[in-house]
Design a protein around this motif. Structure first.
Motif, PDB file in Angstrom:
ATOM      1  N   LYS A   1      27.151  -5.932  -9.872  1.00 58.32           N
ATOM      2  CA  LYS A   1      28.130  -5.964 -10.962  1.00 58.32           C
ATOM      3  C   LYS A   1      29.014  -4.726 -10.851  1.00 58.32           C
ATOM      4  O   LYS A   1      28.512  -3.608 -10.679  1.00 58.32           O
ATOM      5  CB  LYS A   1      27.427  -5.993 -12.324  1.00 58.32           C
ATOM      6  N   GLN A   2      30.343  -4.933 -10.978  1.00 57.00           N
ATOM      7  CA  GLN A   2      31.274  -3.824 -10.832  1.00 57.00           C
ATOM      8  C   GLN A   2      32.317  -3.840 -11.943  1.00 57.00           C
ATOM      9  O   GLN A   2      32.771  -4.908 -12.375  1.00 57.00           O
ATOM     10  CB  GLN A   2      31.988  -3.884  -9.471  1.00 57.00           C
ATOM     11  N   THR A   3      32.669  -2.666 -12.400  1.00 58.31           N
ATOM     12  CA  THR A   3      33.726  -2.505 -13.383  1.00 58.31           C
ATOM     13  C   THR A   3      34.351  -1.128 -13.177  1.00 58.31           C
ATOM     14  O   THR A   3      34.002  -0.425 -12.230  1.00 58.31           O
ATOM     15  CB  THR A   3      33.188  -2.659 -14.822  1.00 58.31           C
ATOM     16  N   MET A   4      35.258  -0.757 -14.065  1.00 63.17           N
ATOM     17  CA  MET A   4      35.880   0.553 -13.954  1.00 63.17           C
ATOM     18  C   MET A   4      35.890   1.241 -15.305  1.00 63.17           C
ATOM     19  O   MET A   4      35.879   0.580 -16.363  1.00 63.17           O
ATOM     20  CB  MET A   4      37.307   0.440 -13.396  1.00 63.17           C
ATOM     21  N   ARG A   5      35.894   2.561 -15.282  1.00 60.48           N
ATOM     22  CA  ARG A   5      36.008   3.364 -16.488  1.00 60.48           C
ATOM     23  C   ARG A   5      37.004   4.484 -16.219  1.00 60.48           C
ATOM     24  O   ARG A   5      37.311   4.793 -15.058  1.00 60.48           O
ATOM     25  CB  ARG A   5      34.649   3.924 -16.909  1.00 60.48           C
ATOM     26  N   PHE A   6      37.478   5.108 -17.299  1.00 59.67           N
ATOM     27  CA  PHE A   6      38.565   6.082 -17.155  1.00 59.67           C
ATOM     28  C   PHE A   6      38.318   7.274 -18.066  1.00 59.67           C
ATOM     29  O   PHE A   6      37.710   7.146 -19.134  1.00 59.67           O
ATOM     30  CB  PHE A   6      39.909   5.412 -17.485  1.00 59.67           C
ATOM     31  N   GLU A   7      38.807   8.435 -17.636  1.00 66.53           N
ATOM     32  CA  GLU A   7      38.613   9.666 -18.380  1.00 66.53           C
ATOM     33  C   GLU A   7      39.924  10.428 -18.515  1.00 66.53           C
ATOM     34  O   GLU A   7      40.796  10.363 -17.640  1.00 66.53           O
ATOM     35  CB  GLU A   7      37.606  10.576 -17.662  1.00 66.53           C
ATOM     36  N   ARG A   8      40.037  11.143 -19.632  1.00 67.95           N
ATOM     37  CA  ARG A   8      41.120  12.112 -19.809  1.00 67.95           C
ATOM     38  C   ARG A   8      40.635  13.468 -19.290  1.00 67.95           C
ATOM     39  O   ARG A   8      39.484  13.860 -19.519  1.00 67.95           O
ATOM     40  CB  ARG A   8      41.486  12.259 -21.287  1.00 67.95           C
ATOM     41  N   LEU A   9      41.544  14.177 -18.645  1.00 69.21           N
ATOM     42  CA  LEU A   9      41.226  15.496 -18.118  1.00 69.21           C
ATOM     43  C   LEU A   9      42.295  16.488 -18.533  1.00 69.21           C
ATOM     44  O   LEU A   9      43.410  16.112 -18.901  1.00 69.21           O
ATOM     45  CB  LEU A   9      41.158  15.481 -16.584  1.00 69.21           C
ATOM     46  N   THR A  10      41.955  17.762 -18.445  1.00 69.24           N
ATOM     47  CA  THR A  10      42.987  18.791 -18.514  1.00 69.24           C
ATOM     48  C   THR A  10      43.734  18.790 -17.189  1.00 69.24           C
ATOM     49  O   THR A  10      43.281  18.193 -16.199  1.00 69.24           O
ATOM     50  CB  THR A  10      42.365  20.172 -18.749  1.00 69.24           C
ATOM     51  N   ARG A  11      44.879  19.483 -17.141  1.00 74.57           N
ATOM     52  CA  ARG A  11      45.640  19.511 -15.899  1.00 74.57           C
ATOM     53  C   ARG A  11      44.856  20.159 -14.756  1.00 74.57           C
ATOM     54  O   ARG A  11      45.034  19.809 -13.591  1.00 74.57           O
ATOM     55  CB  ARG A  11      46.976  20.238 -16.124  1.00 74.57           C
ATOM     56  N   ASP A  12      43.947  21.081 -15.091  1.00 77.03           N
ATOM     57  CA  ASP A  12      43.118  21.677 -14.045  1.00 77.03           C
ATOM     58  C   ASP A  12      41.813  20.903 -13.842  1.00 77.03           C
ATOM     59  O   ASP A  12      40.831  21.421 -13.331  1.00 77.03           O
ATOM     60  CB  ASP A  12      42.838  23.158 -14.319  1.00 77.03           C
ATOM     61  N   ARG A  13      41.811  19.624 -14.290  1.00 76.97           N
ATOM     62  CA  ARG A  13      40.803  18.628 -13.947  1.00 76.97           C
ATOM     63  C   ARG A  13      39.436  18.854 -14.596  1.00 76.97           C
ATOM     64  O   ARG A  13      38.407  18.547 -14.021  1.00 76.97           O
ATOM     65  CB  ARG A  13      40.656  18.497 -12.416  1.00 76.97           C
ATOM     66  N   LYS A  14      39.430  19.346 -15.821  1.00 78.36           N
ATOM     67  CA  LYS A  14      38.203  19.443 -16.597  1.00 78.36           C
ATOM     68  C   LYS A  14      38.122  18.253 -17.551  1.00 78.36           C
ATOM     69  O   LYS A  14      39.105  17.926 -18.227  1.00 78.36           O
ATOM     70  CB  LYS A  14      38.159  20.755 -17.373  1.00 78.36           C
ATOM     71  N   THR A  15      36.976  17.597 -17.609  1.00 76.96           N
ATOM     72  CA  THR A  15      36.840  16.372 -18.391  1.00 76.96           C
ATOM     73  C   THR A  15      36.946  16.661 -19.889  1.00 76.96           C
ATOM     74  O   THR A  15      36.310  17.588 -20.410  1.00 76.96           O
ATOM     75  CB  THR A  15      35.495  15.704 -18.098  1.00 76.96           C
ATOM     76  N   LEU A  16      37.746  15.835 -20.589  1.00 83.46           N
ATOM     77  CA  LEU A  16      37.897  15.944 -22.041  1.00 83.46           C
ATOM     78  C   LEU A  16      37.116  14.855 -22.746  1.00 83.46           C
ATOM     79  O   LEU A  16      36.196  15.120 -23.511  1.00 83.46           O
ATOM     80  CB  LEU A  16      39.378  15.869 -22.419  1.00 83.46           C
ATOM     81  N   ASP A  17      37.493  13.589 -22.494  1.00 82.43           N
ATOM     82  CA  ASP A  17      36.806  12.483 -23.145  1.00 82.43           C
ATOM     83  C   ASP A  17      37.132  11.193 -22.402  1.00 82.43           C
ATOM     84  O   ASP A  17      37.888  11.179 -21.427  1.00 82.43           O
ATOM     85  CB  ASP A  17      37.223  12.376 -24.616  1.00 82.43           C
ATOM     86  N   ALA A  18      36.535  10.082 -22.870  1.00 84.20           N
ATOM     87  CA  ALA A  18      36.778   8.777 -22.262  1.00 84.20           C
ATOM     88  C   ALA A  18      38.159   8.267 -22.668  1.00 84.20           C
ATOM     89  O   ALA A  18      38.612   8.490 -23.793  1.00 84.20           O
ATOM     90  CB  ALA A  18      35.702   7.793 -22.684  1.00 84.20           C
ATOM     91  N   LEU A  19      38.812   7.583 -21.750  1.00 82.05           N
ATOM     92  CA  LEU A  19      40.093   6.939 -22.032  1.00 82.05           C
ATOM     93  C   LEU A  19      39.834   5.460 -22.247  1.00 82.05           C
ATOM     94  O   LEU A  19      39.373   4.758 -21.335  1.00 82.05           O
ATOM     95  CB  LEU A  19      41.060   7.156 -20.872  1.00 82.05           C
ATOM     96  N   THR A  20      40.109   4.974 -23.441  1.00 78.68           N
ATOM     97  CA  THR A  20      39.854   3.576 -23.764  1.00 78.68           C
ATOM     98  C   THR A  20      41.172   2.800 -23.821  1.00 78.68           C
ATOM     99  O   THR A  20      42.252   3.376 -23.836  1.00 78.68           O
ATOM    100  CB  THR A  20      39.131   3.459 -25.114  1.00 78.68           C
ATOM    101  N   GLY A  21      41.051   1.481 -23.871  1.00 85.93           N
ATOM    102  CA  GLY A  21      42.227   0.630 -24.002  1.00 85.93           C
ATOM    103  C   GLY A  21      42.959   0.347 -22.708  1.00 85.93           C
ATOM    104  O   GLY A  21      44.075  -0.178 -22.744  1.00 85.93           O
TER     105      GLY A  21
END
Length: 383
Positions: free
Chosen positions: A10-30
């Motif tokens: 089973k395969q799907t995709m997920r997405f994240e918001r990052l700072t410009r210097d690539r530090k994870t902030l939170d999940a990107l939904t929608g």
């Protein structure tokens, strides 16, 4: 590791918001759709687009977005990054309760597209890769990976303020036999030696060998048009001084190559690049701006090896792209330009294909609620 060939994968995709210097902030939904394309012959080599259904306004001028592929089978789950990009708003369709925004995600090498802003000098004996490291930092590129080279400037170099950082790094790469700057799936920049396709390690387990580990569909499109494939190159390189002539360099495919001049009974298909800027305004010592101190013999002796290397490299690259195979395959992680094996069994209409190839291009497509799909172009490695 997940079995990417398993029938129940089973395969799907997920997405994240990052700072410009690539530090994870939170999940990107929608996220409604996502598309990534990689092409070894493009600059930048990777780009993506994403469409998002958003409930509230957002400022997409800041930060970054990371796309990840999730694969699950038999109680195991593997999540791998597939792209990290800088968002640029390209469309905004508004409705009463939500809007759909379309963003272009820029490869992190885009940071290098800013002009130098002032002349940049490299002293005689100066390290090329040390200068690249300095330029990366100037561009705000963090967490980069640079393979140090022993190559140094023989007589010094200068780049004008109007050059971009990317242009300078590309010119240095040409001069010392490196691959142009590329960004990995996490957004880190890489500067490393170019390895010819025939010298890359072959990983046979990327899903293109017919059998129980195969992850491609049986239909394969084969491009066998050799009509425009060059077997010799001619390059002319200009001089930075009006009174000093440029140089010319030629390269030919070896006679054993199936498309060489000898193999084609004397038929020449030329690849010509004129007035090439090999990268630098070069001078002996500190007198670069006094061309009276520059002799024609000195100029030709200095620049000829760079021109010869460039002519050989572009011929190798352009002569290796004519024979290719395009397949539809299940997503699995592999690097662009990786070498692998392609095995397609014979049919009544076509013979078996069993050859070493490199990943030269691929497209990853995802629609919300659906399984991500890939189309991959494989380029045959000439013996």
């Amino acid at each position: 590791m997940v079995d990417y060939a398993a029938s129940g994968l089973k395969q799907t995709m997920r997405f994240e918001r990052l700072t410009r210097d690539r530090k994870t902030l939170d999940a990107l939904t929608g996220v409604a759709s996502f598309s990534r394309e990689r092409n070894q012959h493009a600059s930048p080599s990777t780009g993506a687009t994403i469409s998002i259904d958003q409930q509230a306004p957002d400022d997409w001028r800041r930060g970054a977005i990371r796309a990840l592929a999730q694969s699950s089978f038999a109680g195991k789950t593997e999540i791998v990054p597939v792209f990290t990009g800088i968002p640029v708003l390209t469309g905004d369709r508004r409705a009463s309760r939500q809007s759909k925004v379309t963003l272009r995600l820029l490869d992190y090498t885009t940071l290098l597209d800013r002009p130098l802003g002032r002349p940049v000098y490299l002293q005689a004996g100066g390290s090329y890769t040390a200068l690249v490291r300095q330029l990366y930092s100037t561009a705000g590129a963090t967490g980069h990976a640079i393979t140090d080279s022993a190559a140094v400037s023989a007589s010094g170099a200068r780049w004008p303020a109007t050059k971009t950082i990317r242009q300078v790094c590309t010119e240095i790469a040409r001069a010392i036999g490196y691959r142009a700057t590329w960004a990995d799936e996490l957004g880190a920049l890489h500067f490393e030696p170019y390895i010819a396709p025939g010298h890359r390690p072959v990983d046979p387990d990327l899903g293109f060998v017919h059998g129980h580990t195969c992850t491609y569909r049986p239909d394969v499109d084969v491009d066998v048009d050799f009509s425009d494939t060059p077997n010799m190159s001619l390059v002319t390189a200009r001089s930075p001084w009006d009174r000093v002539e440029g140089v010319a360099a030629t390269a030919f495919l070896p006679d054993r190559h199936p498309l060489s001049v000898a193999s084609r009974d004397g038929y020449v298909v030329p690849l010509v690049e004129e007035d090439v800027d090999l990268g630098v305004e070069i001078t002996p010592g500190s007198t670069w701006d006094d061309p009276d101190d520059v002799t024609i013999d000195w100029w030709r002796g200095y620049i000829q090896p760079f021109a010869d290397a460039y002519a050989a490299r572009i011929l190798e690259q352009k002569s290796a792209i004519a024979l290719s195979y395009t397949v539809e395959n299940r997503f699995r992680p592999f690097a662009l330009m990786s070498a692998t094996r392609l095995l397609v069994p014979a049919t009544d209409a076509a013979p078996e294909i069993d050859t070493t190839v490199t990943i030269s291009k691929d497209t990853l497509e995802y629609q919300a609620g659906a399984v991500p799909t890939m189309t991959t172009t494989l380029t045959e490695v000439q013996a």
